[in-house]
Every structure is written in structure tokens, then in C-alpha cells.
Design a protein around this motif. Structure first.
Motif, PDB file in Angstrom:
ATOM      1  N   GLU A   1      46.846  35.058  36.678  1.00  0.00           N
ATOM      2  CA  GLU A   1      45.733  36.090  35.562  1.00  0.00           C
ATOM      3  C   GLU A   1      44.856  35.102  35.369  1.00  0.00           C
TER       4      GLU A   1
ATOM      5  N   LEU B   1      42.289  35.482  38.636  1.00  0.00           N
ATOM      6  CA  LEU B   1      42.467  36.776  38.087  1.00  0.00           C
ATOM      7  C   LEU B   1      41.174  37.634  38.061  1.00  0.00           C
TER       8      LEU B   1
ATOM      9  N   THR C   1      37.202  36.115  39.752  1.00  0.00           N
ATOM     10  CA  THR C   1      37.627  37.297  40.596  1.00  0.00           C
ATOM     11  C   THR C   1      36.338  38.296  39.900  1.00  0.00           C
ATOM     12  N   ALA C   2      36.750  39.224  38.791  1.00  0.00           N
ATOM     13  CA  ALA C   2      36.230  40.207  38.643  1.00  0.00           C
ATOM     14  C   ALA C   2      35.031  39.892  38.420  1.00  0.00           C
TER      15      ALA C   2
ATOM     16  N   ARG D   1      37.530  49.242  42.854  1.00  0.00           N
ATOM     17  CA  ARG D   1      37.753  47.993  41.476  1.00  0.00           C
ATOM     18  C   ARG D   1      38.979  47.858  42.445  1.00  0.00           C
TER      19      ARG D   1
ATOM     20  N   ASP E   1      41.031  43.996  43.231  1.00  0.00           N
ATOM     21  CA  ASP E   1      41.631  43.138  42.560  1.00  0.00           C
ATOM     22  C   ASP E   1      43.310  43.179  43.614  1.00  0.00           C
TER      23      ASP E   1
ATOM     24  N   TRP F   1      44.070  40.517  46.102  1.00  0.00           N
ATOM     25  CA  TRP F   1      43.589  39.280  45.005  1.00  0.00           C
ATOM     26  C   TRP F   1      45.184  39.285  44.372  1.00  0.00           C
ATOM     27  N   HIS F   2      45.714  40.650  44.392  1.00  0.00           N
ATOM     28  CA  HIS F   2      46.840  40.062  43.575  1.00  0.00           C
ATOM     29  C   HIS F   2      47.405  39.669  44.791  1.00  0.00           C
TER      30      HIS F   2
ATOM     31  N   GLN G   1      38.257  31.786  46.029  1.00  0.00           N
ATOM     32  CA  GLN G   1      38.073  32.566  44.810  1.00  0.00           C
ATOM     33  C   GLN G   1      36.940  32.008  44.384  1.00  0.00           C
TER      34      GLN G   1
END
Length: 328
Positions: free
Chosen positions: A142, A145, A148-149, A169, A173, A176-177, A271
Motif C-alpha cells: 500500500e 503504491l 508511485t501515485a 490511471r 495502478d 504496479w499491483h 518504483q
């Protein structure tokens, strides 16, 4: 000093409450956060004061991690005085000779990086038996992530003069998950997060040591993160030879499986690069610090290099579909 601002006046009042005579207070530097550092003399001995406005920055994590590192046999600055409510910390003065300064003076690159990697290897070996994770947040999926946002929130709008479209977007996401979920398991360790040559010191009187700065944001996570932070520096070109030798040296002094470690190294390297692209644009646009933009070309190169690794497949495909790679 020039006419002091309110924080400097508060600092001067705090110093008056401490034992000893303080003189020659002067601003040393400000960093990318809201912290500032001052140098002074206390009874003739040089000291450093961290000024961290409590509404912006907490000092307790810095003090807690400093004491933890000292207990692990590492070399943070000693904490001399601390007032968490006011946001001031009186520190041992480790001098001015960062690894960055030594390199600028012509020091050989490899011995310094070898010393830094030996420090990380020692930390990672000692952590399972001697470390304490109390009150240290996890560097979990979490949190990764959320970092990365920053690319989507800050870098993408600068590049495209518009917010990232929601479907794009969502794909970002999801990629990346997928990449983070595929990482093999590794033992957690203390991650200092800003482990690079600007924050490593050659302290006076013992220039064979590797003293540590700027670790207050430490978390519990992958041992690969600080290694990639050192070797894929956002602000300095590290020679290919040092990167190759550094990875071999670290792995030779670690019992971490090579394949698992390298998967983490490649994924967390990208990342981190994506995160820093967002952070540097935010520093320029929100905080009025445009000098950070000079590092973007280096970050573009690190991103191009990192996306070639197979572990990054879903993220690489997103970049290929949605960006001009030259300006990723």
C-alpha cells in the motif's frame, strides 16, 4: 546572522534553556523537507541543531531511529538534547565531509561505495536478532503504491498539461499491483530510504567510518531498497563498474538469495525512480525549489534502463502504450 525569523528566535530561546554557552549560531543548510540545520559552538565545541517545525515535521522518529542505529553498532550523530514539542534536536557535529564532498575532492568512487555497502550488509545481518520494529511503519504494498501515485499526481500533468485520465490511471495502478504482487518473499529489515552519498559522512577523527544522516523516514521493508537507492542515485551518475562491483560485493556479504534479491532490486529501483520524478516536480511546482528539475534527465535514463528488466513487464507495457519513452 541577518534578522532572525520566528523559528530562529524560538531556537535561540531554546538554547538559552540548555546547559553551556552557545555562540556563533549560523544556518548550515535546508533540505527538501521543511527541516533546517544550524551549526553553533557549545562551550567551544561545534554542534548541529535540527530545526523541524512540529506542525510540519516530527523529530521523535529521527531520535528513535538514531538510537536504534547506535544500538546496532552503526554511526548516526549522537543525540545531545531533544525537545519534541518545539521541534529542536541538538546533535553531535559530524563535520562537512559527506561522501559527495569527498568524491568532488577526487576520492576514488569504489572504496566509498564499498564502505557504504558494507554498512548496509552489517545492518541487514544484525537486524533479525538485534533490531526492534516498534513504532516503525511497514514499507508494504500500500505504501509503495501510494508513492508511485506521485508520478500520476505530479509528473504526468507537467508532461502533458492535463491530469492523467482515470482509465489510464487505473491501468497504471493495476500494472504496479501486478508487479509488486509477483515479488518473491524476502526477510524484512530496517530501510533508511535516503541512503545515498549526500547522506553518508566521513566523520572527523575516523574517516574510515560511514556515518549516517537523514534516516527519520525509516521503514521496515526489503533489503534491496537502500542498495538500489545508493547505486541508482537520483542526483549522481554512478559508474557502471561500481554498480556491478557493488551488487556482487553486497551479495557476497549477504545470505539473501541472489535471484530474489535482484527481482526486488529491479522492481524497487523503478518504483523509486517513478516516485522521485513526482517528488522532484512537486518540489519545483509546490515548494518553489526548481533546482530539483535538473535531475530529471538522469531519472529518465534510470527509468529506461529499469523498464528493460522482465520483472517490470506490466509497468513497461503501460509506459510503452501511454508515454513517449524519450520523456517517460
Amino acid at each position: 546572522m541577518n534578522t532572525p525569523d520566528a523559528r530562529t528566535q524560538a531556537l535561540q530561546r531554546w538554547l538559552e534553556t540548555l546547559a553551556g554557552d552557545f555562540e556563533d549560531l549560523r544556518l548550515l543548510r535546508a533540505d527538501a523537507s521543511f527541516r533546517r540545520y544550524f551549526r553553533a559552538r557549545r562551550d567551544g565545541v561545534s554542534v548541529v541543531i535540527m530545526d523541524a517545525p512540529p506542525e510540519r515535521e516530527a523529530t521523535r522518529p529521527f531520535v528513535r531511529i538514531a538510537r536504534l542505529l547506535e544500538n546496532l553498532g552503526l554511526r548516526p550523530p549522537r543525540i545531545l538534547e531533544h525537545d519534541a514539542d518545539s521541534g529542536f534536536v541538538l546533535l553531535e557535529d559530524l563535520g562537512d565531509r559527506t561522501f559527495t564532498q569527498a568524491l568532488a575532492e577526487g576520492a576514488d568512487e569504489w572504496p566509498l561505495y564499498q564502505r557504504a555497502l558494507d554498512t548496509l550488509a552489517m545492518l541487514h545481518r544484525r537486524w533479525p536478532e538485534q533490531g526492534r520494529a516498534d513504532h516503525i511503519p511497514p514499507y508494504d504494498r500500500e505504501r509503495l503504491l501510494a508513492e508511485t501515485a506521485l508520478y500520476a499526481d505530479w509528473y504526468w500533468p507537467r508532461l502533458n498539461d492535463q491530469a492523467m485520465p482515470e482509465p489510464m490511471r487505473a491501468d497504471f495502478d493495476a500494472a504496479w499491483h501486478q508487479v509488486l504482487d509477483a515479488l518473491p518473499s524476502l526477510p524484512d529489515t530496517l530501510v533508511l530510504r535516503d541512503f545515498h552519498v549526500d547522506n553518508l559522512m566521513l566523520p572527523p577523527g575516523n574517516e574510515q567510518a560511514c556515518a549516517l544522516l537523514d534516516f527519520q523516514d525509516a521503514v521496515i521493508g526489503s533489503p534491496a531498497y537502500d542498495v538500489v537507492s545508493l547505486l541508482e542515485d537520483a542526483r549522481r551518475e554512478v559508474s557502471a563498474d561500481t554498480v556491478t562491483r557493488g551488487l556482487e560485493h553486497y551479495l557476497a556479504n549477504s545470505d539473501i538469495p541472489r535471484a530474489s534479491f535482484m527481482a526486488h532490486y529491479h522492481v524497487l529501483g523503478v518504483q523509486r525512480t517513478v516516485k522521485i520524478l513526482g517528488i522532484f516536480v512537486r518540489l519545483a511546482e509546490r515548494d518553489g525549489k526548481p533546482r530539483y528539475l535538473e535531475h530529471l534527465p538522469r531519472l529518465h535514463g534510470l527509468l529506461e534502463q529499469g523498464l528493460r528488466h522482465p520483472e517490470l513487464g506490466p509497468v513497461a507495457r503501460w509506459f510503452a502504450a501511454h508515454t513517449n519513452r524519450q520523456h517517460a
